[in-house]
Design a protein around this motif. Structure first.
Motif, PDB file in Angstrom:
ATOM      1  N   VAL A 115       0.858  -1.170  -0.001  1.00 47.84           N
ATOM      2  CA  VAL A 115      -0.023   0.246   0.071  1.00 47.84           C
ATOM      3  C   VAL A 115       0.748   1.362   0.017  1.00 47.84           C
ATOM      4  CG1 VAL A 115      -1.771   1.268   1.312  1.00 47.84           C
ATOM      5  CG2 VAL A 115      -1.650  -1.197   1.242  1.00 47.84           C
ATOM      6  N   THR A 116       1.805   1.370   0.799  1.00 47.38           N
ATOM      7  CA  THR A 116       2.679   2.615   0.883  1.00 47.38           C
ATOM      8  C   THR A 116       3.342   3.022  -0.262  1.00 47.38           C
ATOM      9  OG1 THR A 116       3.104   1.851   3.266  1.00 47.38           O
ATOM     10  CG2 THR A 116       4.282   3.602   2.343  1.00 47.38           C
ATOM     11  N   ALA A 117       3.824   1.943  -1.221  1.00 41.43           N
ATOM     12  CA  ALA A 117       4.653   2.224  -2.135  1.00 41.43           C
ATOM     13  C   ALA A 117       3.515   2.791  -3.470  1.00 41.43           C
ATOM     14  CB  ALA A 117       5.310   0.910  -2.840  1.00 41.43           C
ATOM     15  N   ALA A 118       2.370   1.957  -3.526  1.00 48.41           N
ATOM     16  CA  ALA A 118       1.409   2.474  -4.250  1.00 48.41           C
ATOM     17  C   ALA A 118       0.806   3.836  -4.087  1.00 48.41           C
ATOM     18  CB  ALA A 118       0.210   1.228  -4.246  1.00 48.41           C
ATOM     19  N   GLN A 119       0.843   4.293  -2.657  1.00 46.04           N
ATOM     20  CA  GLN A 119       0.306   5.496  -2.404  1.00 46.04           C
ATOM     21  C   GLN A 119       1.213   6.372  -2.778  1.00 46.04           C
ATOM     22  OE1 GLN A 119      -1.080   5.049   1.769  1.00 46.04           O
ATOM     23  NE2 GLN A 119      -3.236   4.608   1.173  1.00 46.04           N
ATOM     24  N   ALA A 120       2.503   6.230  -2.363  1.00 46.36           N
ATOM     25  CA  ALA A 120       3.633   7.268  -2.756  1.00 46.36           C
ATOM     26  C   ALA A 120       3.672   7.476  -4.333  1.00 46.36           C
ATOM     27  CB  ALA A 120       4.919   6.716  -2.469  1.00 46.36           C
ATOM     28  N   ALA A 121       3.414   6.416  -5.109  1.00 40.63           N
ATOM     29  CA  ALA A 121       3.539   6.501  -6.541  1.00 40.63           C
ATOM     30  C   ALA A 121       2.058   7.211  -7.132  1.00 40.63           C
ATOM     31  CB  ALA A 121       3.406   5.405  -7.213  1.00 40.63           C
ATOM     32  N   SER A 122       1.161   6.956  -6.463  1.00 43.48           N
ATOM     33  CA  SER A 122      -0.134   7.726  -6.954  1.00 43.48           C
ATOM     34  C   SER A 122      -0.391   9.122  -6.315  1.00 43.48           C
ATOM     35  CB  SER A 122      -1.389   6.888  -6.397  1.00 43.48           C
ATOM     36  OG  SER A 122      -1.445   6.906  -4.727  1.00 43.48           O
ATOM     37  N   SER A 123       0.572   9.504  -5.385  1.00 43.28           N
ATOM     38  CA  SER A 123       0.512  10.733  -4.614  1.00 43.28           C
ATOM     39  C   SER A 123       1.313  11.648  -5.686  1.00 43.28           C
ATOM     40  CB  SER A 123       1.288  10.989  -3.233  1.00 43.28           C
ATOM     41  OG  SER A 123       0.437  10.115  -2.487  1.00 43.28           O
ATOM     42  N   LEU A 124       2.305  11.104  -6.219  1.00 37.37           N
ATOM     43  CA  LEU A 124       3.284  11.729  -7.039  1.00 37.37           C
ATOM     44  C   LEU A 124       2.475  11.838  -8.466  1.00 37.37           C
ATOM     45  CD1 LEU A 124       5.882  13.228  -8.014  1.00 37.37           C
ATOM     46  CD2 LEU A 124       6.746  11.042  -8.352  1.00 37.37           C
ATOM     47  N   MET A 125       1.990  10.780  -8.862  1.00 40.02           N
ATOM     48  CA  MET A 125       0.998  11.234 -10.177  1.00 40.02           C
ATOM     49  C   MET A 125      -0.001  12.268  -9.858  1.00 40.02           C
ATOM     50  SD  MET A 125       0.636   9.989 -12.993  1.00 40.02           S
ATOM     51  CE  MET A 125       0.073  11.299 -13.886  1.00 40.02           C
ATOM     52  N   THR A 126      -0.512  12.296  -8.584  1.00 45.82           N
ATOM     53  CA  THR A 126      -1.486  13.471  -8.529  1.00 45.82           C
ATOM     54  C   THR A 126      -0.858  14.889  -8.520  1.00 45.82           C
ATOM     55  OG1 THR A 126      -2.658  11.855  -6.792  1.00 45.82           O
ATOM     56  CG2 THR A 126      -3.284  14.407  -6.816  1.00 45.82           C
ATOM     57  N   LEU A 127       0.448  15.034  -7.982  1.00 46.56           N
ATOM     58  CA  LEU A 127       1.063  15.966  -7.901  1.00 46.56           C
ATOM     59  C   LEU A 127       1.253  16.535  -9.435  1.00 46.56           C
ATOM     60  CD1 LEU A 127       2.996  18.343  -6.709  1.00 46.56           C
ATOM     61  CD2 LEU A 127       4.808  16.859  -6.702  1.00 46.56           C
ATOM     62  N   LEU A 178      -8.820   3.514  -6.226  1.00 45.69           N
ATOM     63  CA  LEU A 178      -8.705   1.922  -6.175  1.00 45.69           C
ATOM     64  C   LEU A 178      -7.649   1.365  -5.605  1.00 45.69           C
ATOM     65  CD1 LEU A 178     -10.115   1.208  -9.956  1.00 45.69           C
ATOM     66  CD2 LEU A 178     -11.315   1.320  -7.840  1.00 45.69           C
ATOM     67  N   VAL A 179      -6.332   2.010  -5.663  1.00 44.54           N
ATOM     68  CA  VAL A 179      -5.195   1.355  -5.149  1.00 44.54           C
ATOM     69  C   VAL A 179      -5.163   1.635  -3.779  1.00 44.54           C
ATOM     70  CG1 VAL A 179      -3.982   1.590  -7.243  1.00 44.54           C
ATOM     71  CG2 VAL A 179      -3.637   3.426  -5.634  1.00 44.54           C
ATOM     72  N   GLN A 180      -5.875   2.565  -2.809  1.00 49.13           N
ATOM     73  CA  GLN A 180      -5.541   3.020  -1.641  1.00 49.13           C
ATOM     74  C   GLN A 180      -5.828   1.982  -0.671  1.00 49.13           C
ATOM     75  OE1 GLN A 180      -8.024   6.246  -0.643  1.00 49.13           O
ATOM     76  NE2 GLN A 180     -10.056   4.985  -1.039  1.00 49.13           N
ATOM     77  N   ASP A 181      -6.437   0.847  -0.911  1.00 53.28           N
ATOM     78  CA  ASP A 181      -6.473  -0.440  -0.044  1.00 53.28           C
ATOM     79  C   ASP A 181      -5.612  -1.581  -0.187  1.00 53.28           C
ATOM     80  OD1 ASP A 181      -7.535  -1.131  -2.577  1.00 53.28           O
ATOM     81  OD2 ASP A 181      -9.424  -2.290  -1.616  1.00 53.28           O
ATOM     82  N   GLY A 182      -4.810  -1.344  -1.258  1.00 59.89           N
ATOM     83  CA  GLY A 182      -3.605  -2.412  -1.538  1.00 59.89           C
ATOM     84  C   GLY A 182      -4.316  -3.693  -1.897  1.00 59.89           C
ATOM     85  N   LYS A 183      -5.378  -3.694  -2.517  1.00 59.34           N
ATOM     86  CA  LYS A 183      -5.966  -4.672  -3.408  1.00 59.34           C
ATOM     87  C   LYS A 183      -6.583  -4.625  -4.393  1.00 59.34           C
ATOM     88  CE  LYS A 183      -7.387  -6.691   1.312  1.00 59.34           C
ATOM     89  NZ  LYS A 183      -8.464  -6.860   2.434  1.00 59.34           N
ATOM     90  N   GLU A 186     -12.762  -3.953 -10.400  1.00 60.33           N
ATOM     91  CA  GLU A 186     -11.699  -2.725 -10.517  1.00 60.33           C
ATOM     92  C   GLU A 186     -11.225  -2.544 -11.954  1.00 60.33           C
ATOM     93  OE1 GLU A 186      -8.993  -2.828  -7.169  1.00 60.33           O
ATOM     94  OE2 GLU A 186     -10.684  -2.240  -5.685  1.00 60.33           O
ATOM     95  N   GLY A 187     -10.563  -3.513 -12.558  1.00 63.17           N
ATOM     96  CA  GLY A 187     -10.310  -3.544 -13.746  1.00 63.17           C
ATOM     97  C   GLY A 187     -11.107  -3.291 -14.789  1.00 63.17           C
ATOM     98  N   LEU A 188     -12.478  -3.740 -14.565  1.00 64.34           N
ATOM     99  CA  LEU A 188     -13.493  -3.387 -15.539  1.00 64.34           C
ATOM    100  C   LEU A 188     -13.790  -1.760 -15.529  1.00 64.34           C
ATOM    101  CD1 LEU A 188     -15.339  -4.491 -17.745  1.00 64.34           C
ATOM    102  CD2 LEU A 188     -16.941  -5.232 -15.743  1.00 64.34           C
ATOM    103  N   MET A 189     -13.754  -1.422 -14.227  1.00 69.94           N
ATOM    104  CA  MET A 189     -14.142   0.011 -14.175  1.00 69.94           C
ATOM    105  C   MET A 189     -13.025   0.969 -14.935  1.00 69.94           C
ATOM    106  SD  MET A 189     -14.816   0.334  -9.928  1.00 69.94           S
ATOM    107  CE  MET A 189     -15.829  -0.710  -9.126  1.00 69.94           C
ATOM    108  N   LEU A 190     -11.643   0.416 -14.651  1.00 71.51           N
ATOM    109  CA  LEU A 190     -10.706   1.643 -15.576  1.00 71.51           C
ATOM    110  C   LEU A 190     -10.791   1.402 -17.118  1.00 71.51           C
ATOM    111  CD1 LEU A 190      -7.654   0.362 -13.019  1.00 71.51           C
ATOM    112  CD2 LEU A 190      -8.878   2.541 -13.116  1.00 71.51           C
ATOM    113  N   ILE A 191     -11.021  -0.042 -17.362  1.00 70.83           N
ATOM    114  CA  ILE A 191     -11.236   0.013 -18.765  1.00 70.83           C
ATOM    115  C   ILE A 191     -12.430   0.661 -19.350  1.00 70.83           C
ATOM    116  CG2 ILE A 191     -11.748  -1.777 -20.645  1.00 70.83           C
ATOM    117  CD1 ILE A 191     -10.260  -3.738 -18.868  1.00 70.83           C
TER     118      ILE A 191
END
Length: 415
Positions: free
Chosen positions: A173-185, A386-391, A396-401
């Protein structure tokens, strides 16, 4: 330690003269080849045989000469566009293969820097080619399209494919959130120029000059943040980005396959990378040159070409790799490929192109159209949720597509 690893140069090749001097009876070409090929590495012949003949997809390389011929003989725009479009597909895969082969021998830090530089080589090449032809809209839409393709289409297909095999996949979760936070920035830095333009476009003075100052200053800052993120990922917090061992539905660890060995020497992989980069630059130049006529003659919206078609070519190899990793339960690698590639585009490639435009006299800014900015914002927002829960799961894939298809339809009718 094996006997082979303990041998010294005095005991290899030729015989000594009794005074500790080694007589090397090899020819000059043999000595040169030995210098260019590390201990235990494949030969140049084996390296190039693997590189050019190691995949059935390389059959598509036949479109490379067709791209050159069609451009110089000025064939129909659709043929020029199609040949260049298809030619870039195997070239993109070969760029990724050469980068991966070099990474296997260079260690984590150097391989991380190599992937940062060449991980999105096709996007950089296409972007520079379009920029030098003053196709600013193609540069912007292709960069935005690469981000959306990775965040929505590639990640969505990976979540969906992984969800069909595993009921639920877990990731750090921590790595995914760090990456998504930088993407948000990075996303927010594209919102600010749009907000500036909306607020001051009716006031006296040069709005374009203000956008250039904001964009170039932001580009330098984003490049600095991206370097810091690489240091964070590869040095200070690298344990957060290590892949977990996948588990089955009963909680048992899935057996891992042994790490594969490099099929190319470092020097051979480096030379192959240089060759393919040069070829790709020509094909990208021909592709961009044919877009205007193709769009006009066949009534294909230019934003659709830049945002949907070009990124599909550039991300084809990543798409296959990401889905394959997801089906093996390696979701950290999938997140790293999809979100990491989007971060590279938003925090490294786009700022780099702004700087290149600055140097070459092309006024590329971070100002995107309001519609494009909103599309990027909602896409990043959905991925963050979608990534904030680490699962992840197939839903979820269908939503993104689904979101990606809606965006593609919107850009088809926008032209």
């Amino acid at each position: 330690m094996s006997i082979h690893s303990e041998r010294t140069p005095l005991l290899e090749g030729g015989s000594g003269n009794g005074n500790g001097v080694h007589n090397d009876d090899r020819s000059f070409s043999q000595r040169t080849a030995a210098l260019l090929k590390g201990e235990g590495e494949p030969s140049w012949l084996a390296s190039y045989r693997y590189f050019w003949l190691g995949s059935w997809s390389n059959i598509l390389l036949v479109f490379v000469p067709l791209s050159f011929v069609s451009h110089h003989l000025n064939w129909d725009a659709a043929l020029r566009f199609s040949f260049s479009f298809i030619a870039i597909l195997p070239l993109a895969k070969l760029l990724g293969e050469a980068t991966e082969q070099m990474s296997m021998k260079l260690g984590q830090t150097l391989s991380g820097l190599l992937n940062a530089s060449f991980g999105n080589a096709v996007e950089i090449i296409v972007g520079v080619a379009a920029l030098l032809q003053d196709e600013i809209r193609i540069v912007q839409t292709s960069m935005l399209g690469s981000i959306l393709s990775n965040l929505l289409l590639v990640l969505g297909c990976s979540f969906f494919a992984g969800g069909l095999k595993f009921k639920e996949s877990n990731f750090q979760v921590t790595a995914a959130q760090a990456a998504s936070s930088l993407m948000t920035l990075a996303c927010l830095t594209l919102v600010i120029p749009a907000a500036y333009n909306s607020s001051f476009k009716d006031t006296p003075g040069s709005t374009q000059e203000g956008l250039l100052i904001i964009s170039r200053g932001t580009a330098l800052l984003l490049l600095g943040v991206y370097v810091a993120y690489l240091f964070f990922q590869l040095k200070t917090h690298k344990e957060l980005f290590l892949a977990k061992q996948p588990v089955d539905e009963e909680g048992h660890v899935v057996e891992e396959v042994e790490e594969e060995e490099a099929n190319m020497s470092v020097v051979a992989a480096g030379s192959a990378l240089l060759i393919v980069t040069v070829i790709t630059s020509f094909c990208a130049d021909y592709l961009v040159a044919s877009i205007e006529e193709t769009a006009t003659r066949y009534h294909i919206p230019k934003p659709f070409i830049g945002l949907i078609l070009i990124p599909i070519v550039a991300n084809a190899a990543e798409h296959v790799t990401s889905v394959w990793m997801a089906m093996k339960g390696k979701m950290e690698l999938t997140i790293g490929i999809c979100v990491g590639s989007s971060i590279q585009i938003a925090s490294f490639v786009i700022p780099l192109l702004v700087i290149v435009g600055w140097v070459t006299g092309h006024e590329l800014t971070l100002f995107f159209a309001d519609f494009e900015t909103i599309v990027l914002f909602v896409s990043v927002l959905l991925v963050n949720l979608l990534v904030q829960d680490g699962k992840s799961n197939y839903m979820e894939g269908l939503m993104l597509i689904t979101l990606y298809i809606v965006i593609a339809i919107a850009f088809w009718v926008s032209g």
